[in-house]
Enzyme design. Structure first.
Site, PDB file in Angstrom:
ATOM      1  N   GLU A  21       0.809  -1.228   0.000  1.00  0.00           N
ATOM      2  CA  GLU A  21       0.000   0.000   0.000  1.00  0.00           C
ATOM      3  C   GLU A  21       0.840   1.275   0.000  1.00  0.00           C
ATOM      4  O   GLU A  21       0.338   2.355   0.316  1.00  0.00           O
ATOM      5  CB  GLU A  21      -0.926   0.030   1.227  1.00  0.00           C
ATOM      6  CG  GLU A  21      -2.001  -1.038   1.231  1.00  0.00           C
ATOM      7  CD  GLU A  21      -1.571  -2.305   1.944  1.00  0.00           C
ATOM      8  OE1 GLU A  21      -0.339  -2.548   2.077  1.00  0.00           O
ATOM      9  OE2 GLU A  21      -2.457  -3.064   2.363  1.00  0.00           O
ATOM     10  N   SER A 149      -6.622  -4.566   0.853  1.00  0.00           N
ATOM     11  CA  SER A 149      -6.957  -4.096  -0.499  1.00  0.00           C
ATOM     12  C   SER A 149      -7.515  -5.191  -1.401  1.00  0.00           C
ATOM     13  O   SER A 149      -7.304  -5.198  -2.608  1.00  0.00           O
ATOM     14  CB  SER A 149      -5.730  -3.466  -1.180  1.00  0.00           C
ATOM     15  OG  SER A 149      -5.282  -2.380  -0.422  1.00  0.00           O
ATOM     16  N   TYR A 215      -9.884   1.675  -5.758  1.00  0.00           N
ATOM     17  CA  TYR A 215      -8.875   2.654  -6.181  1.00  0.00           C
ATOM     18  C   TYR A 215      -9.004   3.114  -7.623  1.00  0.00           C
ATOM     19  O   TYR A 215      -8.377   4.074  -8.016  1.00  0.00           O
ATOM     20  CB  TYR A 215      -7.469   2.080  -5.966  1.00  0.00           C
ATOM     21  CG  TYR A 215      -7.208   1.690  -4.537  1.00  0.00           C
ATOM     22  CD1 TYR A 215      -7.282   2.650  -3.520  1.00  0.00           C
ATOM     23  CD2 TYR A 215      -6.904   0.388  -4.189  1.00  0.00           C
ATOM     24  CE1 TYR A 215      -7.050   2.305  -2.205  1.00  0.00           C
ATOM     25  CE2 TYR A 215      -6.673   0.034  -2.875  1.00  0.00           C
ATOM     26  CZ  TYR A 215      -6.746   0.997  -1.883  1.00  0.00           C
ATOM     27  OH  TYR A 215      -6.515   0.656  -0.584  1.00  0.00           O
ATOM     28  N   ARG A 254     -11.424   2.155  11.355  1.00  0.00           N
ATOM     29  CA  ARG A 254     -12.644   1.947  10.568  1.00  0.00           C
ATOM     30  C   ARG A 254     -13.048   0.494  10.646  1.00  0.00           C
ATOM     31  O   ARG A 254     -12.232  -0.390  10.472  1.00  0.00           O
ATOM     32  CB  ARG A 254     -12.344   2.294   9.104  1.00  0.00           C
ATOM     33  CG  ARG A 254     -13.234   3.334   8.475  1.00  0.00           C
ATOM     34  CD  ARG A 254     -12.948   3.403   6.983  1.00  0.00           C
ATOM     35  NE  ARG A 254     -13.146   2.095   6.412  1.00  0.00           N
ATOM     36  CZ  ARG A 254     -12.380   1.581   5.445  1.00  0.00           C
ATOM     37  NH1 ARG A 254     -11.396   2.248   4.938  1.00  0.00           N
ATOM     38  NH2 ARG A 254     -12.643   0.385   4.988  1.00  0.00           N
ATOM     39  N   ASP A 256     -15.433  -2.483   9.073  1.00  0.00           N
ATOM     40  CA  ASP A 256     -16.232  -2.889   7.906  1.00  0.00           C
ATOM     41  C   ASP A 256     -17.299  -3.888   8.321  1.00  0.00           C
ATOM     42  O   ASP A 256     -17.016  -4.829   9.073  1.00  0.00           O
ATOM     43  CB  ASP A 256     -15.346  -3.544   6.837  1.00  0.00           C
ATOM     44  CG  ASP A 256     -14.409  -2.558   6.152  1.00  0.00           C
ATOM     45  OD1 ASP A 256     -14.605  -1.342   6.308  1.00  0.00           O
ATOM     46  OD2 ASP A 256     -13.481  -3.014   5.454  1.00  0.00           O
ATOM     47  N   GLU A 269     -14.103  -6.707   9.221  1.00  0.00           N
ATOM     48  CA  GLU A 269     -12.694  -6.451   9.584  1.00  0.00           C
ATOM     49  C   GLU A 269     -12.546  -5.040  10.148  1.00  0.00           C
ATOM     50  O   GLU A 269     -13.450  -4.221  10.062  1.00  0.00           O
ATOM     51  CB  GLU A 269     -11.773  -6.626   8.371  1.00  0.00           C
ATOM     52  CG  GLU A 269     -12.021  -5.603   7.282  1.00  0.00           C
ATOM     53  CD  GLU A 269     -10.772  -5.226   6.483  1.00  0.00           C
ATOM     54  OE1 GLU A 269      -9.652  -5.603   6.858  1.00  0.00           O
ATOM     55  OE2 GLU A 269     -10.933  -4.504   5.486  1.00  0.00           O
ATOM     56  N   ASN A 271      -9.723  -1.698  10.165  1.00  0.00           N
ATOM     57  CA  ASN A 271      -8.506  -1.056   9.665  1.00  0.00           C
ATOM     58  C   ASN A 271      -8.063  -0.043  10.709  1.00  0.00           C
ATOM     59  O   ASN A 271      -8.820   0.868  11.053  1.00  0.00           O
ATOM     60  CB  ASN A 271      -8.787  -0.345   8.335  1.00  0.00           C
ATOM     61  CG  ASN A 271      -9.199  -1.331   7.257  1.00  0.00           C
ATOM     62  OD1 ASN A 271      -8.381  -2.108   6.779  1.00  0.00           O
ATOM     63  ND2 ASN A 271     -10.477  -1.332   6.912  1.00  0.00           N
ATOM     64  N   GLY A 275      -7.287   4.777   4.951  1.00  0.00           N
ATOM     65  CA  GLY A 275      -6.881   5.809   3.988  1.00  0.00           C
ATOM     66  C   GLY A 275      -7.280   7.213   4.424  1.00  0.00           C
ATOM     67  O   GLY A 275      -8.301   7.406   5.072  1.00  0.00           O
TER      68      GLY A 275
HETATM   69  N1  LIG Z   1     -18.368 -12.376   4.020  1.00  0.00           N
HETATM   70  C1  LIG Z   1     -18.534 -11.526   3.011  1.00  0.00           C
HETATM   71  N2  LIG Z   1     -19.701 -11.521   2.313  1.00  0.00           N
HETATM   72  C2  LIG Z   1     -19.882 -10.673   1.271  1.00  0.00           C
HETATM   73  N3  LIG Z   1     -18.965  -9.776   0.861  1.00  0.00           N
HETATM   74  C3  LIG Z   1     -17.786  -9.724   1.516  1.00  0.00           C
HETATM   75  C4  LIG Z   1     -17.503 -10.590   2.627  1.00  0.00           C
HETATM   76  N4  LIG Z   1     -16.264 -10.311   3.080  1.00  0.00           N
HETATM   77  C5  LIG Z   1     -15.782  -9.331   2.298  1.00  0.00           C
HETATM   78  N5  LIG Z   1     -16.691  -8.953   1.367  1.00  0.00           N
HETATM   79  C6  LIG Z   1     -16.510  -7.913   0.331  1.00  0.00           C
HETATM   80  O1  LIG Z   1     -15.118  -7.848  -0.001  1.00  0.00           O
HETATM   81  C7  LIG Z   1     -14.558  -6.573   0.328  1.00  0.00           C
HETATM   82  C8  LIG Z   1     -13.164  -6.702   0.906  1.00  0.00           C
HETATM   83  O2  LIG Z   1     -13.188  -7.525   2.046  1.00  0.00           O
HETATM   84  P1  LIG Z   1     -12.417  -7.158   3.394  1.00  0.00           P
HETATM   85  O3  LIG Z   1     -12.476  -8.359   4.262  1.00  0.00           O
HETATM   86  O4  LIG Z   1     -12.943  -5.887   3.938  1.00  0.00           O
HETATM   87  O5  LIG Z   1     -10.897  -7.023   2.908  1.00  0.00           O
HETATM   88  P2  LIG Z   1      -9.963  -5.790   2.532  1.00  0.00           P
HETATM   89  O6  LIG Z   1     -10.748  -4.529   2.670  1.00  0.00           O
HETATM   90  O7  LIG Z   1      -8.817  -5.898   3.486  1.00  0.00           O
HETATM   91  O8  LIG Z   1      -9.531  -6.086   1.148  1.00  0.00           O
HETATM   92  C9  LIG Z   1     -15.547  -5.971   1.314  1.00  0.00           C
HETATM   93  O9  LIG Z   1     -15.455  -4.567   1.275  1.00  0.00           O
HETATM   94  C10 LIG Z   1     -16.873  -6.522   0.811  1.00  0.00           C
HETATM   95  O10 LIG Z   1     -17.323  -5.800  -0.343  1.00  0.00           O
HETATM   96 MG   LIG Z   2     -12.167  -3.909   4.040  1.00  0.00          MG
END
Ligand SMILES: Nc1ncnc2c1ncn2[C@@H]1O[C@H](COP(=O)(O)OP(=O)(O)O)[C@@H](O)[C@H]1O
Ligand SMILES: [Mg+2]
Length: 311
Positions: A21, A149, A215, A254, A256, A269, A271, A275
């Protein structure tokens, strides 16, 4: 509101670094530096190389605004080194940074605390992939535990795709897991000190909020205010605050979240160094809360005054 900016002393905005990143971090760092300077903070940009600790000591920095995303800066290692040097820094300390860098560890803590996060199974080359599909149902999301990411992640909709998805994710991290797919809406909620900022609803014009959507794409839509009724909004803010606190996160960050079609929220998750570019999510939520980018930068810097980081 803090008006006397001299109390912060000489501040290093530590950015860049050597993680994937790096470029995003340089953009975040430049924006934060401009914000702090605008408010009269004695702030200086430091592009972190492996000699970052020498630079901080040599230049007599009194405080670090840590805006390194990913490994090396967001994972507790820099935090530990700064603790040893007794240089206070923004955001979470060693333990919470290390835990949240790993999505699987984060989920284990939430599960152990009785908080809702989608069901998951750890994948190894020896896994019975059909059994995993039976347990979790389809679709599932396959994730490396420690990448960000959306790197190495895949949505799996058919049983025979699970093994290849595992092999792809395994290129990025030794630990890979499959997670139940939540059909519904996506939210992200920013914490700032003791405050929970207004949640944002994300609508990616893709299967999920992937690297492209984050991005590159212009099609992702952001809704803030997010449109939830008051009761659901309170539930979301309370849940994310608890999720942040049980891990021991501090200062800012943040969380999610997905919301399924029944209206249930599922934690995804955290963070701890999100950003901070002009169009990033935390500044968007702060603006809705009445804080400019520069105000937000100072509020985050204030988190380095709290005990818990190195002071
Ligand atoms: N269990 C889930 N069900 C549906 N969509 C998911 C799930 N986990 C992640 N996502 C989707 O994938 C994206 C990235 O996942 P995330 O775990 O936040 O990883 P990162 O942001 O570190 O890449 C999320 O913003 C969401 O859109
Ligand atoms: Mg995420």
């Amino acid at each position: 509101m803090i008006r006397d900016m001299t109390q912060f002393g000489k501040v290093a905005v530590v950015m860049g670094g050597w993680a994937a990143e790096r470029e995003v971090s340089l953009n975040s760092g430049k924006a934060v530096l401009a914000g702090l300077l605008k408010k009269g903070v004695d702030a200086h940009g430091v592009d972190a190389g492996r000699d970052v600790l020498d630079v901080l000591r040599r230049e007599n920095y009194q405080r670090v605004f840590n805006i390194l995303h990913g490994r090396g800066g967001e994972d507790g290692t820099l935090q530990g080194a700064l603790d040893v040097l007794q240089i206070p820094y923004t955001g979470s300390g060693v333990m919470a940074s290390a835990i949240t860098m790993d999505k699987l560890m984060t989920k284990r803590i939430w599960t152990g605390s009785g908080l809702p996060t989608p069901a998951f199974e750890i994948l190894t080359p020896e896994s019975d992939f059909e059994e995993v599909v039976e347990k979790l149902g389809l679709p599932v999301m396959v994730k490396p535990a420690q990448e960000g990411s959306s790197i190495g992640m895949s949505k799996v909709t058919e049983a025979q795709q699970l093994k290849p998805a595992f092999e792809k994710a395994a290129q990025y991290d030794a630990v890979v897991f499959a997670e139940q797919w939540i059909i519904g809406e996506e939210y992200t909620v920013a914490m700032l000190g003791e405050e929970v900022l207004p949640p944002i609803r994300l609508q990616a014009n893709a299967d999920f909020y992937d690297y492209e959507a984050k991005y590159v794409s212009e099609d992702t839509q952001y809704h803030c205010p997010c449109g939830l009724d008051e009761q659901s909004l309170n539930a979301l803010q309370t849940l994310t605050r608890t999720a942040f606190d049980v891990i021991g996160c501090k200062g800012w960050g943040r969380v999610d979240v997905m919301r399924d079609n029944m209206g249930t929220f599922w934690l995804i998750e955290v963070n701890t160094v999100p950003g901070m570019t002009d169009h990033s999510l935390v500044p968007m939520a702060a603006r809705q809360h009445g804080l400019s980018f520069a105000d937000l930068s100072v509020e985050i810097l204030k988190s380095s005054l709290q005990a818990g980081s190195a002071e």
